[in-house]
Enzyme design. Structure first.
Site, PDB file in Angstrom:
ATOM      1  N   CYS A  56      -2.238  -0.804  -9.972  1.00 50.01           N
ATOM      2  CA  CYS A  56      -2.425   0.547  -9.433  1.00 50.01           C
ATOM      3  C   CYS A  56      -3.359   1.352 -10.336  1.00 50.01           C
ATOM      4  CB  CYS A  56      -1.093   1.275  -9.299  1.00 50.01           C
ATOM      5  SG  CYS A  56      -1.260   2.941  -8.612  1.00 50.01           S
ATOM      6  N   GLN A  60       7.764  -4.494  -4.365  1.00 51.96           N
ATOM      7  CA  GLN A  60       6.958  -4.291  -5.567  1.00 51.96           C
ATOM      8  C   GLN A  60       7.519  -3.153  -6.413  1.00 51.96           C
ATOM      9  OE1 GLN A  60       2.833  -2.432  -5.848  1.00 51.96           O
ATOM     10  NE2 GLN A  60       2.302  -4.581  -6.107  1.00 51.96           N
ATOM     11  N   MET A 102       0.849  -1.193   0.000  1.00 50.39           N
ATOM     12  CA  MET A 102       0.000   0.000   0.000  1.00 50.39           C
ATOM     13  C   MET A 102       0.880   1.236   0.000  1.00 50.39           C
ATOM     14  SD  MET A 102      -3.016  -1.175   2.673  1.00 50.39           S
ATOM     15  CE  MET A 102      -1.942  -2.140   3.756  1.00 50.39           C
ATOM     16  N   HIS A 153      -6.700  -8.404  -7.042  1.00 50.16           N
ATOM     17  CA  HIS A 153      -7.703  -7.634  -6.300  1.00 50.16           C
ATOM     18  C   HIS A 153      -9.015  -7.734  -7.084  1.00 50.16           C
ATOM     19  CE1 HIS A 153      -8.709  -3.911  -3.761  1.00 50.16           C
ATOM     20  NE2 HIS A 153      -9.798  -4.200  -4.441  1.00 50.16           N
ATOM     21  N   ARG A 168      -6.414  -2.840   3.307  1.00 50.43           N
ATOM     22  CA  ARG A 168      -6.834  -1.712   4.140  1.00 50.43           C
ATOM     23  C   ARG A 168      -7.332  -2.123   5.522  1.00 50.43           C
ATOM     24  NH1 ARG A 168     -11.077   0.843   0.376  1.00 50.43           N
ATOM     25  NH2 ARG A 168     -11.123  -1.292  -0.422  1.00 50.43           N
ATOM     26  N   GLY A 181      -9.179  -8.378  -1.649  1.00 48.66           N
ATOM     27  CA  GLY A 181     -10.358  -7.539  -1.818  1.00 48.66           C
ATOM     28  C   GLY A 181     -11.476  -7.898  -0.863  1.00 48.66           C
ATOM     29  N   ASP A 182     -11.853  -6.951  -0.003  1.00 49.84           N
ATOM     30  CA  ASP A 182     -12.945  -7.128   0.962  1.00 49.84           C
ATOM     31  C   ASP A 182     -12.676  -8.233   1.974  1.00 49.84           C
ATOM     32  OD1 ASP A 182     -14.207  -5.101  -0.362  1.00 49.84           O
ATOM     33  OD2 ASP A 182     -15.772  -6.336  -1.274  1.00 49.84           O
ATOM     34  N   LYS A 209       0.917  -8.607  -9.154  1.00 48.74           N
ATOM     35  CA  LYS A 209      -0.341  -8.217  -8.515  1.00 48.74           C
ATOM     36  C   LYS A 209      -1.139  -7.396  -9.522  1.00 48.74           C
ATOM     37  CE  LYS A 209      -2.494  -6.317  -4.377  1.00 48.74           C
ATOM     38  NZ  LYS A 209      -3.369  -5.246  -4.873  1.00 48.74           N
TER      39      LYS A 209
END
Length: 338
Positions: free
Chosen positions: A103, A72, A19, A172, A229, A205-206, A142
């Site tokens: 990204c 990365q 991130m 993602h 996140r 994701g989620d 990714k």
């Protein structure tokens, strides 16, 4: 459960996502302390490495406790991407090199990098093959499911990365257009997992709870789960997920005192790495995450945003903790007297 990326053994199925502005060495060390199997450095510009940019090279700091760890890189030019990978192999003590193909930020996509590659599986293959051919370290990718809802080549892009020599692939479940809004499409992730048979697939994701992580492994069929996140100001999600997946007793939610203790550790590590001026300022964006869910924290968040030194921030945290513990004690007494 152990698994492998190339010749690198990962001790469990939890990967902390790269991130930007977050997954520096200070944050990564905390995530490792809380049980992450693999941590990934925030994305590094190939051009920054090419021109030996001081700030870029400063981001390539790693602590021995981080292994296994991945770095990365991103860029839109095959030659400079290979040059960046070669520099990392020769000068940086990391285990894995990851290529950013997800990204969504316009500054990156306009430079023909990041999610821009999702429009062309042939370019995915070309870029991945160029880097894997030039590197001895495992190379991973990714990416996102697609550019937008009309251009979803998730399976094609994943297979192109695999054919290009990628040692693992993370995806993602959102498109570039979605950014971080809406919901991650786990049906697409499952379709990719069903097709990707030769290399590990990491679902992203989620994933907000240990139960989400378990479903990513069982329902989607991912080999590992990437937490992004949800780990901001909350490394406990890493610990709880590791325990849950291992069938162990899951640690309770952290108390305000535990949250503030780790927040101060994070701040101290940032200052040690970035210095007395930059460290506290970079921590401002993280402070609010640690205070999330703690009652009466709004004023403290504002005060931390105005603080300029580590000492000021620690003093603010300490005063807040006294106040919140007093508030919670009084609340408990009121409940007992009802």
């Amino acid at each position: 459960m152990e698994w492998k990326i190339g010749n690198i053994t990962i001790p469990n199925q939890i990967v902390v996502a790269p991130m930007a502005g977050v997954t520096n060495v200070a944050f990564r060390m905390i995530c490792k302390k809380f049980g992450a199997g693999l941590v990934v450095c925030e994305m590094i510009s190939d051009r920054g490495i090419q021109f030996r940019n001081k700030k870029t090279l400063g981001m390539l700091r790693f602590d021995p406790t981080e292994h296994p760890v991945s770095v990365q890189i991103f860029g839109g030019n095959k030659d400079t991407l290979v040059e960046a990978a070669n520099y990392i192999e020769e000068n940086v003590d990391v285990d894995i090199i990851d290529i950013n193909m997800g990204c969504p930020v316009p500054k990156v996509t306009k430079a023909e990098a990041g999610a821009r590659w999702l429009l062309d599986p042939n370019k995915v293959y070309e870029m991945v093959h160029a880097v894997t051919s030039a590197c001895s370290k495992p190379v991973t990718v990714k990416m996102r499911t697609g550019w937008d809802e009309d251009h979803i080549y998730a399976v094609e892009n994943a297979l192109a990365a695999q054919e290009g020599g990628a040692a693992a692939l993370a995806m993602h479940g959102r498109t570039r257009k979605q950014l971080y809004t809406g919901h991650a499409d786990w049906e697409i992730l499952k379709e990719v997992a069903d097709h990707l048979k030769e290399i590990p697939f990491i679902g992203n994701g989620d994933v907000r709870t240990p139960e989400d992580a378990k479903r990513m492994l069982t329902d989607v069929g991912a080999d590992a789960v990437m937490i992004g996140r949800a780990a901001l100001g909350n490394p406990w999600i890493v610990k709880q997920t590791a325990e849950y997946l291992a069938g162990e007793k899951v640690a309770p939610e952290p108390t305000p005192a535990e949250k503030i203790k780790v927040a101060k550790e994070h701040l101290h590590r940032l200052v040690a790495i970035k210095g007395d001026y930059i460290g506290p300022r970079e921590f401002r964006s993280q402070a609010a995450y640690y205070l999330k869910g703690i009652p009466r924290s709004a004023r403290t968040k504002a005060a931390l945003n105005d603080a300029d030194t580590e000492e000021e921030m620690i003093s603010i945290f300490d005063r807040f903790l006294v106040n919140v513990e007093d508030y919670m004690l009084r609340k408990k007494k009121r409940q007992l007297t009802k």
